[in-house]
Design an enzyme around this catalytic site. Structure first.
Site, PDB file in Angstrom:
ATOM      1  CD1 TRP A 299      -0.100  -1.923  -6.142  1.00 19.86           C
ATOM      2  CD2 TRP A 299      -2.244  -2.073  -6.753  1.00 19.86           C
ATOM      3  NE1 TRP A 299      -0.742  -0.807  -5.668  1.00 19.86           N
ATOM      4  CE2 TRP A 299      -2.075  -0.881  -6.030  1.00 19.86           C
ATOM      5  CE3 TRP A 299      -3.510  -2.386  -7.247  1.00 19.86           C
ATOM      6  CZ2 TRP A 299      -3.110   0.011  -5.775  1.00 19.86           C
ATOM      7  CZ3 TRP A 299      -4.555  -1.509  -6.997  1.00 19.86           C
ATOM      8  CH2 TRP A 299      -4.341  -0.321  -6.271  1.00 19.86           C
TER       9      TRP A 299
ATOM     10  CB  SER B 296       7.602   4.307  -7.478  1.00 20.67           C
ATOM     11  OG  SER B 296       6.703   4.263  -8.565  1.00 20.67           O
TER      12      SER B 296
ATOM     13  N   GLY C  31      12.406  -8.265 -16.018  1.00 20.48           N
ATOM     14  CA  GLY C  31      10.956  -8.173 -16.158  1.00 20.48           C
ATOM     15  C   GLY C  31      10.546  -7.042 -17.081  1.00 20.48           C
TER      16      GLY C  31
ATOM     17  N   GLY D 115     -13.008   5.105 -35.820  1.00 15.65           N
ATOM     18  CA  GLY D 115     -14.147   6.009 -35.628  1.00 15.65           C
ATOM     19  C   GLY D 115     -15.078   5.491 -34.551  1.00 15.65           C
ATOM     20  N   GLY D 116     -16.374   5.593 -34.800  1.00 14.52           N
ATOM     21  CA  GLY D 116     -17.359   5.149 -33.816  1.00 14.52           C
ATOM     22  C   GLY D 116     -17.235   3.673 -33.486  1.00 14.52           C
TER      23      GLY D 116
ATOM     24  N   PRO E  58       0.810  -1.227   0.000  1.00 12.01           N
ATOM     25  CG  PRO E  58      -0.984  -1.605   1.476  1.00 12.01           C
ATOM     26  CD  PRO E  58       0.326  -2.198   1.011  1.00 12.01           C
TER      27      PRO E  58
ATOM     28  CD  GLU F  56       7.454  -6.654 -14.448  1.00  9.52           C
ATOM     29  OE1 GLU F  56       8.657  -6.649 -14.755  1.00  9.52           O
ATOM     30  OE2 GLU F  56       6.689  -7.594 -14.674  1.00  9.52           O
ATOM     31  N   GLY F  57       7.697  -0.766 -12.568  1.00 12.13           N
ATOM     32  CA  GLY F  57       8.392   0.517 -12.640  1.00 12.13           C
ATOM     33  C   GLY F  57       7.692   1.480 -13.571  1.00 12.13           C
ATOM     34  CB  THR F  58       5.887   4.677 -12.964  1.00 12.73           C
ATOM     35  OG1 THR F  58       6.999   5.353 -12.329  1.00 12.73           O
ATOM     36  CG2 THR F  58       4.927   4.146 -11.902  1.00 12.73           C
TER      37      THR F  58
END
Length: 379
Positions: free
Chosen positions: A156, A132, A242, A339-340, A128, A363-365
């Site tokens: 996570w 990072s 990784g 498109g749509g 929590p 795995e690291g921002t």
């Protein structure tokens, strides 16, 4: 320079492509909507050797190189990133960590089953308050002589509820900070180990991401990987590899969305011509293709560095930083080309756009990758 793949590498690529198209594509939209783990497909991935690709054959692995791994990851990620993240974690983090740093007893007991896909693994570093900043481990492993007493929470965690083998990082010597962290192999059925609720995610919804809780879990000391306090070094070394896997995943998401955009542009008519005849669309496709090719070369460079036993810290971080951005940019443009229709689920690209975002985070921002790259540049 030699840009030609070997026959073996091409065979791996073809096998991964066929598996993705025949086994993963059917039902991929439904699995995403229902957040359903691709259990049958992952089992088949294990049978085909995709879960222990780089593991030594004496431990049940394929003994393949990292380039083959990148090629397979790209093909599978083109279709289902939820399946490819299972493959990435099992190969790059769990199998690689145990094979390179574990004891022979640990390899015999755990690695052989992981490499064949008999069981799958999970890598438990994030908390929590330690994403990072992986040095701030609040989970503790108290030394009790012949065992550790494990307490804390992990966040996570990919394969959180489906894994049987968990690499858990915990603080044993708080006064030593990151040098006091240990890595322990925890088994699913150990008393005091509870899997928390499944996360309701934006993307890769087929993969199971959970919090894990440990309350006085008794872990034998023989389940520690490496010497006392080696855990943080193990985590950083493992994450470097990784990042090659996640870069290849991002590459696959991008190339899969690009291929769908090209196909659609040759089918859709506006103003009396196919939209592929409009320069606005042609330029989008040109940019997408160029960026994807650059990302692919970065991924292969990092894999080559690993295969040739060079330091791949920088090349892996560069590959992940760039490929993840290309995945995000390409999927956004693929939706635009559609498109749509790009906004509805049956055309796949909206799912790919959602899946792409996580490659810039886990795995690291991307910000962490820039720190890693700049440190390497300024050494």
């Amino acid at each position: 320079m030699n840009f030609q793949f070997t026959e073996e590498q091409l065979a791996v690529q073809a096998a991964a492509r066929e598996f993705a198209q025949t086994e993963l594509l059917p039902g991929v939209i439904e699995r995403d909507e229902q957040q359903k783990f691709p259990a049958e497909q992952v089992k088949k991935m294990g049978e085909l050797g995709f879960l222990g690709m780089m593991v030594d054959p004496k431990y049940g692995g394929g003994g393949m190189d990292a380039v083959s791994y990148v090629l397979a990851m790209e093909e599978i990620s083109k279709v289902d990133a939820s399946a490819s993240v299972v493959m990435s974690v099992n190969n790059s983090l769990v199998c690689w960590g145990i094979e390179n740093f574990g004891s022979e007893e640990q390899k015999q007991k755990y690695l052989t089953r992981l490499a064949t896909g008999e069981v799958i693994g999970a890598f438990c570093l994030s908390e929590p308050e330690a994403g990072s900043d992986a040095t701030s481990q609040r989970t503790t492993a108290e030394d009790k002589g012949d065992h550790y007493l494990l307490n804390g929470t992990k966040n996570w965690i990919t394969n959180g509820s489906t894994a049987s083998v968990y690499l858990v990082f915990a603080q044993t010597h708080p006064e030593k900070r990151h040098r006091g962290i240990n890595a322990l192999i925890v088994e699913r059925d150990m008393e005091g180990f509870v899997v928390g609720p499944k996360e309701n995610k934006l993307g890769i919804r087929g993969s199971d991401t959970h919090s894990l809780m440990f309350t006085d879990v008794k872990v034998p000391k023989k389940n520690r990987i490496g010497e006392d306090g080696f855990g943080f070094k193990l985590a950083m070394a493992t994450l470097a590899g990784g990042r090659i896997g996640i870069a290849a995943q991002a590459l696959g998401i991008a190339s899969g969305a690009y291929e769908l955009a090209v196909k659609y542009s040759k089918e859709r008519m506006t103003f009396g011509v196919l939209i592929s005849q409009h320069q606005a669309i042609q330029f989008k496709l040109a940019d997408m293709a160029t960026n994807i090719e650059a990302a692919r070369l970065l991924c292969l460079q990092a894999a080559y560095d690993k295969d040739t036993h060079q330091d791949y810290t920088k090349s892996a971080a560069m590959a992940k930083l760039f490929a993840s951005k290309v995945a995000m940019d390409t999927t956004i443009e693929a939706v635009q080309v559609h498109g749509g229709y790009g906004f509805v689920k049956e055309y796949h690209v909206e799912r790919m756009m959602r899946d792409a975002k996580i490659t810039q985070i886990y795995e690291g921002t991307s910000e962490i990758q820039k720190i890693v790259i700049s440190r390497e540049l300024l050494k």
